[in-house]
Design a protein around this motif. Structure first.
Motif, PDB file in Angstrom:
ATOM      1  N   UNK A  29      43.890  45.530  20.787  1.00 51.63           N
ATOM      2  CA  UNK A  29      44.610  46.771  20.492  1.00 51.63           C
ATOM      3  C   UNK A  29      46.095  46.599  20.772  1.00 51.63           C
ATOM      4  N   UNK A  30      46.419  45.960  21.870  1.00 52.02           N
ATOM      5  CA  UNK A  30      47.811  45.736  22.254  1.00 52.02           C
ATOM      6  C   UNK A  30      48.546  44.962  21.159  1.00 52.02           C
ATOM      7  N   UNK A  31      47.915  43.904  20.670  1.00 57.12           N
ATOM      8  CA  UNK A  31      48.536  43.110  19.602  1.00 57.12           C
ATOM      9  C   UNK A  31      48.673  43.954  18.334  1.00 57.12           C
ATOM     10  N   UNK A  32      47.606  44.664  17.959  1.00 58.58           N
ATOM     11  CA  UNK A  32      47.641  45.510  16.757  1.00 58.58           C
ATOM     12  C   UNK A  32      48.805  46.488  16.783  1.00 58.58           C
ATOM     13  N   UNK A  33      49.040  47.105  17.921  1.00 63.09           N
ATOM     14  CA  UNK A  33      50.104  48.103  18.037  1.00 63.09           C
ATOM     15  C   UNK A  33      51.492  47.494  17.938  1.00 63.09           C
ATOM     16  N   UNK A  34      51.629  46.220  18.243  1.00 61.66           N
ATOM     17  CA  UNK A  34      52.937  45.566  18.255  1.00 61.66           C
ATOM     18  C   UNK A  34      53.167  44.625  17.079  1.00 61.66           C
ATOM     19  N   UNK A  35      52.183  44.455  16.240  1.00 56.84           N
ATOM     20  CA  UNK A  35      52.253  43.530  15.099  1.00 56.84           C
ATOM     21  C   UNK A  35      52.990  44.183  13.928  1.00 56.84           C
ATOM     22  N   UNK A  36      54.253  44.440  14.119  1.00 56.86           N
ATOM     23  CA  UNK A  36      55.063  45.136  13.110  1.00 56.86           C
ATOM     24  C   UNK A  36      55.305  44.278  11.867  1.00 56.86           C
ATOM     25  N   UNK A  37      55.211  42.966  12.013  1.00 57.88           N
ATOM     26  CA  UNK A  37      55.453  42.054  10.884  1.00 57.88           C
ATOM     27  C   UNK A  37      54.158  41.648  10.185  1.00 57.88           C
ATOM     28  N   UNK A  38      53.032  42.256  10.579  1.00 57.73           N
ATOM     29  CA  UNK A  38      51.733  42.000   9.960  1.00 57.73           C
ATOM     30  C   UNK A  38      51.390  40.512   9.931  1.00 57.73           C
TER      31      UNK A  38
END
Length: 141
Positions: A29-38
């Motif tokens: 979840x932490x990564x998903x929320x911060x993965x702005x560059x997909x």
């Protein structure tokens, strides 16, 4: 059985994690929320895709205490090095985690192993329910 790589996966980082661990799911979840560059996709180690990844590399496929980061046709990292690479790819303030590269791998992996052994005590096992957009980032087969 060989893991198939579709064209769209080649440019992504795939995070393999223990899908039955609340602590691991928290970090997904932490990564998903911060993965702005997909940049990231996810697969539990228990999934067919995860099991194929492990089998193709002769990695243990019954004990799921290691995080893997895979860039198809390029590399895979585990444990401490995977965490450092994820932080670097997310960027911003998280790039500062690269200072952790000064630690030898065996020291970083010892810390990783300590957390891994205690991970089920560190978080509850509540299920993470991704929204529709986040579900697109999970690979099962």
């Amino acid at each position: 059985m060989t893991t198939e790589i579709s064209v769209n996966l080649k440019d992504k980082f795939i995070v393999f994690f223990d899908g039955e661990c609340g602590f691991c799911n928290h970090w997904v979840q932490w990564i998903l929320e911060r993965d702005k560059k997909d940049k990231f996709l996810f697969s539990s180690l228990q999934s067919e895709f995860g099991q194929n990844f492990l089998t193709d590399r002769n990695l243990p496929n019954k004990v799921f205490d290691t995080l893997y980061l895979w860039k198809p046709e390029r590399f895979y990292l585990s444990k401490y090095q995977a965490i450092l690479k994820i932080a670097a790819e997310i960027g911003g303030i998280y790039s500062l985690a690269s200072v952790g590269k000064i630690l030898p791998d065996f020291v970083g992996n010892q810390f990783y192993n300590l957390v891994s052994r205690n991970r089920k005590k560190l978080a509850d096992n509540q299920c993470f329910l991704p929204n529709a957009e986040q579900r697109k980032k999970f690979i099962e087969k």
